[in-house]
Design a protein around this motif. Structure first.
Motif, PDB file in Angstrom:
ATOM      1  N   MET A 239       0.869  -1.183   0.012  1.00  0.00           N
ATOM      2  CA  MET A 239      -0.037  -0.099   0.059  1.00  0.00           C
ATOM      3  C   MET A 239       0.792   1.287  -0.007  1.00  0.00           C
ATOM      4  SD  MET A 239      -2.857   1.235   2.718  1.00  0.00           S
ATOM      5  CE  MET A 239      -4.169   0.156   2.031  1.00  0.00           C
ATOM      6  N   SER A 240       0.549   2.161  -0.885  1.00  0.00           N
ATOM      7  CA  SER A 240       1.198   3.482  -0.845  1.00  0.00           C
ATOM      8  C   SER A 240       0.916   4.464   0.310  1.00  0.00           C
ATOM      9  CB  SER A 240       1.084   4.332  -2.259  1.00  0.00           C
ATOM     10  OG  SER A 240       1.160   3.717  -3.198  1.00  0.00           O
ATOM     11  N   PHE A 241       2.308   5.235   0.763  1.00  0.00           N
ATOM     12  CA  PHE A 241       2.071   6.233   1.806  1.00  0.00           C
ATOM     13  C   PHE A 241       0.836   6.943   1.636  1.00  0.00           C
ATOM     14  CE2 PHE A 241       2.877  10.363   3.565  1.00  0.00           C
ATOM     15  CZ  PHE A 241       3.114  10.016   4.919  1.00  0.00           C
ATOM     16  N   PHE A 242      -0.065   7.173   2.781  1.00  0.00           N
ATOM     17  CA  PHE A 242      -1.080   8.300   2.868  1.00  0.00           C
ATOM     18  C   PHE A 242      -1.473   8.598   3.908  1.00  0.00           C
ATOM     19  CE2 PHE A 242      -3.352   4.538   4.245  1.00  0.00           C
ATOM     20  CZ  PHE A 242      -4.338   4.879   4.782  1.00  0.00           C
ATOM     21  N   VAL A 243      -1.990   9.577   4.333  1.00  0.00           N
ATOM     22  CA  VAL A 243      -2.397  10.151   5.693  1.00  0.00           C
ATOM     23  C   VAL A 243      -4.026  10.566   5.370  1.00  0.00           C
ATOM     24  CG1 VAL A 243      -2.443  12.187   7.424  1.00  0.00           C
ATOM     25  CG2 VAL A 243      -0.323  11.332   6.365  1.00  0.00           C
ATOM     26  N   PRO A 244      -4.832   9.955   6.443  1.00  0.00           N
ATOM     27  CA  PRO A 244      -6.356  10.205   6.120  1.00  0.00           C
ATOM     28  C   PRO A 244      -6.571  11.706   6.081  1.00  0.00           C
ATOM     29  CG  PRO A 244      -5.753   8.614   7.901  1.00  0.00           C
ATOM     30  CD  PRO A 244      -4.613   9.100   7.457  1.00  0.00           C
ATOM     31  N   TYR A 245      -7.567  11.915   5.196  1.00  0.00           N
ATOM     32  CA  TYR A 245      -8.423  13.218   4.961  1.00  0.00           C
ATOM     33  C   TYR A 245      -7.457  14.023   3.904  1.00  0.00           C
ATOM     34  CZ  TYR A 245     -11.119  11.604   8.670  1.00  0.00           C
ATOM     35  OH  TYR A 245     -11.978  10.804   9.535  1.00  0.00           O
ATOM     36  N   MET A 246      -6.225  13.857   3.776  1.00  0.00           N
ATOM     37  CA  MET A 246      -5.455  14.560   2.855  1.00  0.00           C
ATOM     38  C   MET A 246      -5.752  14.115   1.348  1.00  0.00           C
ATOM     39  SD  MET A 246      -3.476  16.647   4.655  1.00  0.00           S
ATOM     40  CE  MET A 246      -4.940  16.735   5.576  1.00  0.00           C
ATOM     41  N   PRO A 247      -5.859  15.336   0.489  1.00  0.00           N
ATOM     42  CA  PRO A 247      -6.503  14.980  -0.853  1.00  0.00           C
ATOM     43  C   PRO A 247      -5.271  14.283  -1.486  1.00  0.00           C
ATOM     44  CG  PRO A 247      -6.019  17.462  -0.295  1.00  0.00           C
ATOM     45  CD  PRO A 247      -5.660  16.656   0.773  1.00  0.00           C
ATOM     46  N   ASP A 248      -4.049  14.595  -1.418  1.00  0.00           N
ATOM     47  CA  ASP A 248      -3.002  13.810  -2.181  1.00  0.00           C
ATOM     48  C   ASP A 248      -1.845  13.591  -1.655  1.00  0.00           C
ATOM     49  OD1 ASP A 248      -2.007  16.300  -1.955  1.00  0.00           O
ATOM     50  OD2 ASP A 248      -2.691  17.180  -3.754  1.00  0.00           O
ATOM     51  N   ARG A 249      -0.779  12.986  -2.483  1.00  0.00           N
ATOM     52  CA  ARG A 249       0.253  12.698  -1.738  1.00  0.00           C
ATOM     53  C   ARG A 249       0.918  14.058  -1.121  1.00  0.00           C
ATOM     54  NH1 ARG A 249       4.038   7.996  -1.574  1.00  0.00           N
ATOM     55  NH2 ARG A 249       5.950   8.988  -0.546  1.00  0.00           N
ATOM     56  N   GLU A 250       1.084  15.210  -1.813  1.00  0.00           N
ATOM     57  CA  GLU A 250       1.825  16.129  -1.442  1.00  0.00           C
ATOM     58  C   GLU A 250       1.217  16.655   0.131  1.00  0.00           C
ATOM     59  OE1 GLU A 250       1.919  21.067  -2.466  1.00  0.00           O
ATOM     60  OE2 GLU A 250       2.086  19.529  -4.085  1.00  0.00           O
ATOM     61  N   GLY A 251      -0.264  16.741   0.244  1.00  0.00           N
ATOM     62  CA  GLY A 251      -0.808  16.695   1.421  1.00  0.00           C
ATOM     63  C   GLY A 251      -0.595  15.874   2.818  1.00  0.00           C
ATOM     64  N   SER A 252      -0.290  14.694   2.099  1.00  0.00           N
ATOM     65  CA  SER A 252       0.082  13.743   3.131  1.00  0.00           C
ATOM     66  C   SER A 252       1.507  14.010   3.739  1.00  0.00           C
ATOM     67  CB  SER A 252      -0.014  12.262   2.604  1.00  0.00           C
ATOM     68  OG  SER A 252      -1.421  12.023   2.208  1.00  0.00           O
ATOM     69  N   GLU A 253       2.374  14.384   2.454  1.00  0.00           N
ATOM     70  CA  GLU A 253       3.960  14.572   3.054  1.00  0.00           C
ATOM     71  C   GLU A 253       3.882  15.738   3.879  1.00  0.00           C
ATOM     72  OE1 GLU A 253       6.394  12.988   2.388  1.00  0.00           O
ATOM     73  OE2 GLU A 253       5.718  11.461   0.943  1.00  0.00           O
ATOM     74  N   LEU A 254       3.086  16.766   3.953  1.00  0.00           N
ATOM     75  CA  LEU A 254       3.185  17.911   4.509  1.00  0.00           C
ATOM     76  C   LEU A 254       2.590  17.383   5.998  1.00  0.00           C
ATOM     77  CD1 LEU A 254       1.675  20.936   2.237  1.00  0.00           C
ATOM     78  CD2 LEU A 254       3.975  20.621   3.076  1.00  0.00           C
ATOM     79  N   LEU A 255       1.727  16.903   6.219  1.00  0.00           N
ATOM     80  CA  LEU A 255       1.018  16.668   7.577  1.00  0.00           C
ATOM     81  C   LEU A 255       2.084  15.548   8.293  1.00  0.00           C
ATOM     82  CD1 LEU A 255      -1.119  17.249   9.581  1.00  0.00           C
ATOM     83  CD2 LEU A 255      -2.297  15.214   8.486  1.00  0.00           C
ATOM     84  N   TRP A 256       2.785  14.702   7.379  1.00  0.00           N
ATOM     85  CA  TRP A 256       3.608  13.622   7.885  1.00  0.00           C
ATOM     86  C   TRP A 256       4.717  14.750   8.707  1.00  0.00           C
ATOM     87  CZ3 TRP A 256       8.790  11.952   6.767  1.00  0.00           C
ATOM     88  CH2 TRP A 256       9.042  10.641   7.487  1.00  0.00           C
ATOM     89  N   ASP A 257       5.367  15.617   7.844  1.00  0.00           N
ATOM     90  CA  ASP A 257       6.494  16.423   8.187  1.00  0.00           C
ATOM     91  C   ASP A 257       5.957  17.205   9.522  1.00  0.00           C
ATOM     92  OD1 ASP A 257       8.351  15.745   6.156  1.00  0.00           O
ATOM     93  OD2 ASP A 257       7.667  17.378   5.172  1.00  0.00           O
TER      94      ASP A 257
END
Length: 114
Positions: free
Chosen positions: A1-19
């Motif tokens: 499964m590819s990296f994601f963060v719930p409620y983030m619309p795309d990979r870029e948003g997921s990366e920002l919240l992870w950071d």
């Protein structure tokens, strides 16, 4: 499964919240690794229990999904589990000490392994 963060619309948003989650911990003196953890499993009496998974609710708080699972870089076997409310309210995440009974599932591992 590819990296994601719930409620983030795309990979870029997921990366920002992870950071952002990593920075919150760093600001508290709790450095983390770059490891991308998707789920935590616990072997108990021959049964594998799903304890936490990104996108799933926690047993502690319903309707408060796990957003991030981060590995401590300064304490072996320690992970931090961030829920949505903890991230939004800038609260400290749950800390879990893992031992040989635990299995960590990283993003990118096959779907059949979780």
């Amino acid at each position: 499964m590819s990296f994601f963060v719930p409620y983030m619309p795309d990979r870029e948003g997921s990366e920002l919240l992870w950071d952002h989650g990593r920075e919150q911990l760093e600001d508290r003196g709790l450095p983390t690794t770059w490891r991308r953890i998707r789920a935590l499993l616990l072997e108990h009496r021959g049964v594998t229990l799903l304890v936490a998974a990104v996108g799933s609710d926690t047993e502690v708080e319903e309707d408060d999904p796990v957003m991030l699972i981060l590995e401590a870089s300064d304490v072996e076997g320690l992970v931090y589990v961030y829920t949505l409310s903890q991230l939004v309210e800038d609260r400290r995440p749950f800390g879990l000490r893992l031992d040989v009974r635990w299995r960590v599932v990283d993003f990118g591992e096959g779907a059949g392994q979780a």
